[in-house]
Design an enzyme around this catalytic site. Sequence first.
Site, PDB file in Angstrom:
ATOM      1  N   ASN A 174      -0.723  11.891  14.797  1.00 17.61           N
ATOM      2  CA  ASN A 174      -0.096  11.171  13.691  1.00 17.61           C
ATOM      3  C   ASN A 174       0.822  12.092  12.898  1.00 17.61           C
ATOM      4  O   ASN A 174       2.041  11.941  12.931  1.00 17.61           O
ATOM      5  CB  ASN A 174      -1.163  10.561  12.788  1.00 17.61           C
ATOM      6  CG  ASN A 174      -0.579   9.666  11.710  1.00 17.61           C
ATOM      7  OD1 ASN A 174       0.630   9.479  11.620  1.00 17.61           O
ATOM      8  ND2 ASN A 174      -1.428   9.102  10.874  1.00 17.61           N
ATOM      9  N   ASP A 175       0.257  13.055  12.203  1.00 15.98           N
ATOM     10  CA  ASP A 175       1.052  13.917  11.331  1.00 15.98           C
ATOM     11  C   ASP A 175       2.162  14.640  12.083  1.00 15.98           C
ATOM     12  O   ASP A 175       3.258  14.820  11.553  1.00 15.98           O
ATOM     13  CB  ASP A 175       0.150  14.940  10.639  1.00 15.98           C
ATOM     14  CG  ASP A 175      -0.898  14.277   9.765  1.00 15.98           C
ATOM     15  OD1 ASP A 175      -0.594  13.223   9.173  1.00 15.98           O
ATOM     16  OD2 ASP A 175      -2.024  14.803   9.686  1.00 15.98           O
ATOM     17  N   VAL A 176       1.887  15.056  13.318  1.00 18.69           N
ATOM     18  CA  VAL A 176       2.868  15.857  14.062  1.00 18.69           C
ATOM     19  C   VAL A 176       4.005  15.020  14.623  1.00 18.69           C
ATOM     20  O   VAL A 176       4.948  15.560  15.199  1.00 18.69           O
ATOM     21  CB  VAL A 176       2.178  16.639  15.194  1.00 18.69           C
ATOM     22  CG1 VAL A 176       1.141  17.592  14.636  1.00 18.69           C
ATOM     23  CG2 VAL A 176       1.560  15.704  16.222  1.00 18.69           C
ATOM     24  N   TYR A 222      -4.653  13.195   9.240  1.00 16.01           N
ATOM     25  CA  TYR A 222      -5.481  14.149   8.515  1.00 16.01           C
ATOM     26  C   TYR A 222      -4.850  14.544   7.186  1.00 16.01           C
ATOM     27  O   TYR A 222      -5.542  14.869   6.232  1.00 16.01           O
ATOM     28  CB  TYR A 222      -5.698  15.381   9.396  1.00 16.01           C
ATOM     29  CG  TYR A 222      -6.823  16.267   8.951  1.00 16.01           C
ATOM     30  CD1 TYR A 222      -8.051  15.727   8.584  1.00 16.01           C
ATOM     31  CD2 TYR A 222      -6.679  17.634   8.918  1.00 16.01           C
ATOM     32  CE1 TYR A 222      -9.093  16.538   8.184  1.00 16.01           C
ATOM     33  CE2 TYR A 222      -7.722  18.461   8.523  1.00 16.01           C
ATOM     34  CZ  TYR A 222      -8.922  17.907   8.158  1.00 16.01           C
ATOM     35  OH  TYR A 222      -9.956  18.717   7.761  1.00 16.01           O
ATOM     36  N   ALA A 223      -3.504  14.503   7.117  1.00 17.67           N
ATOM     37  CA  ALA A 223      -2.818  14.840   5.869  1.00 17.67           C
ATOM     38  C   ALA A 223      -2.844  13.684   4.874  1.00 17.67           C
ATOM     39  O   ALA A 223      -2.430  13.845   3.728  1.00 17.67           O
ATOM     40  CB  ALA A 223      -1.376  15.251   6.153  1.00 17.67           C
TER      41      ALA A 223
END
Length: 494
Positions: free
Chosen positions: A417-419, A458-459
């Site tokens: 997700n974040d990446v 996660y962020a």
Amino acid sequence: MEFQSILAAAAGGHGAVNPWAAIAYLVSGVFFILALRGLSSPASSQRGNRFGMIGMTIAVVTTLLTHVPRLDGGALDNIALIEILAAIGIGAVIGIVMARRIAMTAMPQLVAAFHSLVGLAAVAVAAAAYLNPQAFGIADATGQIFTVSRIEMGLGIAIGAITFSGSVIAFLKLNGNMSGAPIMLPGRHVINLGTLAAIIGLVAYFTFDQSPWVFWTVTALSFLIGFLLIIPIGGADMPVVVSMLNSYSGWAAAAMGFTLGNTAMIITGALVGSSGAILSYIMCRAMNRSFISVIAGGFGGDDAAAGAGGAKEQRPWKPGSADDAAFLMSQAENVIIVPGYGMAVAQAQHALREMADLLKKEGVNVKYAIHPVAGRMPGHMNVLLAEANVPYDEVFELEDINGEFAQCDVAFVIGANDVTNPSAKTDKSSPIYGMPVLDVEKAKTVLFVKRSMGGVGYAGVDNDVFYMDQTMMLLGDAKKMADDIVKALNGSGH
């Protein structure tokens, strides 16, 4: 005399230079260097681990032969030797059991826990040396600790305590016991700088005054600053934190080596410390982050970003199925697979490799794109793909493959997700702003495997890719989805 005593202790020979021990430690150091070289690539990682095991065996055996207490006649003290071997045996059993039981998804937590133990060991050794310096050969007849030894001891206990408390916080964040979002304390920069200045000042003062209040105040402040440095760091940046704590643990081990007069520990600690620092610097450059801010604890977002990730806006998105995914990928020329932590949680790497093998049989060009901080520690995705026997020449780092997404027919994102979040490039209030991301949104079609639309990365931020016209959301467990796609490809259901 003071300098000669230190040299004699560092040689590992109880006050006399032992040339055989020095040669053995040199050989073990060479094996440790070969281990680091091997661990730089998944293809040679097994060989690197073997070199590391050989080097450590040589170092441990040499240390036992040169440092185990001896009786008046010169023979080894068998009772002391049995106690040491018993402690090694207990530690070995615990390590083997943990290594066999630990899941790959929990490997980052395990690494953080190991770092904390190294830090705690450094604190314990420094405390023991302070309480009984004559036993360590670092004091004169009056009990005054040598100046050089005070410096080593002060640095060792400070680095060890910071490593311990920082690694405990990292473990709690990685294990889900603490929020992965940055936790911002008011006036944290002033508090951190003041605490660090106090530690440095007291370590300097310790060289003139070895009073207990100085030593134990340095210890307490170091435990505190380790906690303060890590809690403001967001989850998306945790791989860099793990790498940096690895470096700290190495320097703590090197400091223990000076205190114990063990050359092998000095060499090993310096290798781990320097390699961890270099890796952290490389990762910071890859993420467009400041290396200094990692050390200072100002990493992972600011006060504005800390409030990100509130109520999500309800936006339209396009659902898909395993059959849809199988059809789209089988008709494609180029497919880029982007694995993330969700793949690790579901243990979907084997099913993913099977899916890729079937696509390649149909003439599809398949590649894997790895972000530097995908997962929870450096190299997490590489290890999982290697475990599933994914060919190394199909795995590419961000800078090598990011330009290919514009010519890619399908980007298959599984648990990342974040990446892949483009807000890192545009939203200054985002906790991941400035972090280079994989440009999956440039692909003609994006297939995004995600457990549900309710969760965020996660962020703690939503991903605009979910709602783009070319994106199809494949909701469900990552392994089950990959298995269903494999069945669809095998059954020619497309």
